[in-house]
Write a protein that holds these residues in place. Structure first.
Motif, PDB file in Angstrom:
ATOM      1  N   LYS A 173     121.209  43.144   8.315  1.00 45.70           N
ATOM      2  CA  LYS A 173     121.483  44.439   8.938  1.00 45.70           C
ATOM      3  C   LYS A 173     121.772  44.255  10.423  1.00 45.70           C
ATOM      4  O   LYS A 173     120.971  43.671  11.156  1.00 45.70           O
ATOM      5  N   HIS A 174     122.940  44.746  10.847  1.00 47.30           N
ATOM      6  CA  HIS A 174     123.388  44.710  12.244  1.00 47.30           C
ATOM      7  C   HIS A 174     123.539  43.295  12.789  1.00 47.30           C
ATOM      8  O   HIS A 174     123.498  43.094  14.000  1.00 47.30           O
ATOM      9  N   SER A 175     123.718  42.316  11.927  1.00 46.30           N
ATOM     10  CA  SER A 175     123.857  40.922  12.356  1.00 46.30           C
ATOM     11  C   SER A 175     125.332  40.573  12.563  1.00 46.30           C
ATOM     12  O   SER A 175     126.216  41.406  12.395  1.00 46.30           O
ATOM     13  N   SER A 176     125.564  39.325  12.932  1.00 46.10           N
ATOM     14  CA  SER A 176     126.910  38.774  13.014  1.00 46.10           C
ATOM     15  C   SER A 176     126.964  37.590  12.060  1.00 46.10           C
ATOM     16  O   SER A 176     126.230  36.618  12.226  1.00 46.10           O
ATOM     17  N   VAL A 177     127.828  37.694  11.060  1.00 45.57           N
ATOM     18  CA  VAL A 177     127.875  36.722   9.966  1.00 45.57           C
ATOM     19  C   VAL A 177     129.171  35.922   9.997  1.00 45.57           C
ATOM     20  O   VAL A 177     130.252  36.474  10.228  1.00 45.57           O
ATOM     21  N   CYS A 178     129.051  34.628   9.771  1.00 45.37           N
ATOM     22  CA  CYS A 178     130.215  33.815   9.418  1.00 45.37           C
ATOM     23  C   CYS A 178     129.976  33.383   7.972  1.00 45.37           C
ATOM     24  O   CYS A 178     128.857  33.086   7.584  1.00 45.37           O
ATOM     25  N   PHE A 179     131.028  33.398   7.173  1.00 43.93           N
ATOM     26  CA  PHE A 179     130.875  33.295   5.730  1.00 43.93           C
ATOM     27  C   PHE A 179     131.843  32.250   5.196  1.00 43.93           C
ATOM     28  O   PHE A 179     133.029  32.298   5.474  1.00 43.93           O
ATOM     29  N   GLY A 180     131.317  31.260   4.455  1.00 48.44           N
ATOM     30  CA  GLY A 180     132.180  30.263   3.864  1.00 48.44           C
ATOM     31  C   GLY A 180     131.423  29.050   3.374  1.00 48.44           C
ATOM     32  O   GLY A 180     130.198  29.020   3.381  1.00 48.44           O
ATOM     33  N   VAL A 181     132.165  28.024   2.983  1.00 46.85           N
ATOM     34  CA  VAL A 181     131.575  26.789   2.467  1.00 46.85           C
ATOM     35  C   VAL A 181     131.147  25.870   3.606  1.00 46.85           C
ATOM     36  O   VAL A 181     130.078  25.279   3.575  1.00 46.85           O
ATOM     37  N   PHE A 182     131.989  25.720   4.628  1.00 50.08           N
ATOM     38  CA  PHE A 182     131.705  24.908   5.819  1.00 50.08           C
ATOM     39  C   PHE A 182     131.584  23.414   5.521  1.00 50.08           C
ATOM     40  O   PHE A 182     130.799  22.720   6.154  1.00 50.08           O
ATOM     41  N   ASP A 183     132.378  22.892   4.592  1.00 55.08           N
ATOM     42  CA  ASP A 183     132.342  21.453   4.318  1.00 55.08           C
ATOM     43  C   ASP A 183     132.920  20.704   5.507  1.00 55.08           C
ATOM     44  O   ASP A 183     134.036  20.970   5.940  1.00 55.08           O
TER      45      ASP A 183
END
Length: 166
Positions: free
Chosen positions: A17-27
């Motif tokens: 909630k109200h965060s900052s997200v980066c989304f993925g696999v990140f290999d």
């Protein structure tokens, strides 16, 4: 910094909630990944990477070469300066449609920001894209930041190219 491993995708932690997200696999956690992480941290709220316990390519592409083991990848994310790393069980979500995933995971505790790279795909059969995510973000008051892919010497920095160089 903490790693949160989830068994059930539709029971997300309130830290979203109200965060900052980066989304993925990140290999490989290359420059492009690090840029998204830096942008999440720069938003000055709880910064989170959402990733998977396995790289989807391990399941769908026989003979797939990984840059890092799954554990190394998660540990590297945990040391990246983010507040949290949320690890989803890929086998549990691989057949979930993109919009259903968004509604049941991010929709319970909507982040303020999401950072993704251009061409980002997610959901069953990769049916979710940046436009779907952007539109969902508008409806749910979440700012979606679609970043240009990072280039080095005129070439896009990618995990695929790193694998080829290995």
């Amino acid at each position: 910094m903490a790693v949160v491993e989830l068994d059930i995708y539709n029971n997300p932690p309130e830290i979203l909630k109200h965060s900052s997200v980066c989304f993925g696999v990140f290999d490989g956690l290359h420059e492009g990944h690090r840029y998204e992480i830096e942008q999440s941290i720069a938003d000055k709220c709880t910064s989170i990477a959402v990733t998977f316990d396995v790289d989807p390519d391990e399941i769908y592409n026989p003979g797939f070469k990984k840059i890092m083991t799954n554990q190394e990848r998660i540990e590297a994310l945990n040391k990246s300066g983010l507040d949290y790393v949320i690890v989803l069980k890929f086998n549990e979500i691989k057949n979930i449609e993109a919009i259903e995933f968004l509604n049941n995971f991010f929709g319970k505790y909507i982040p303020a920001h999401m950072h993704i790279g251009e061409g980002f795909r997610f959901g069953s059969n990769a049916n979710g894209d940046t436009k779907l995510l952007f539109d969902w973000g508008i409806k749910n008051n979440m700012k979606v930041h679609v970043h240009d892919l990072v280039k080095k010497d005129g070439r896009v920095v990618s995990s695929t190219d790193l694998r080829k160089a290995m």
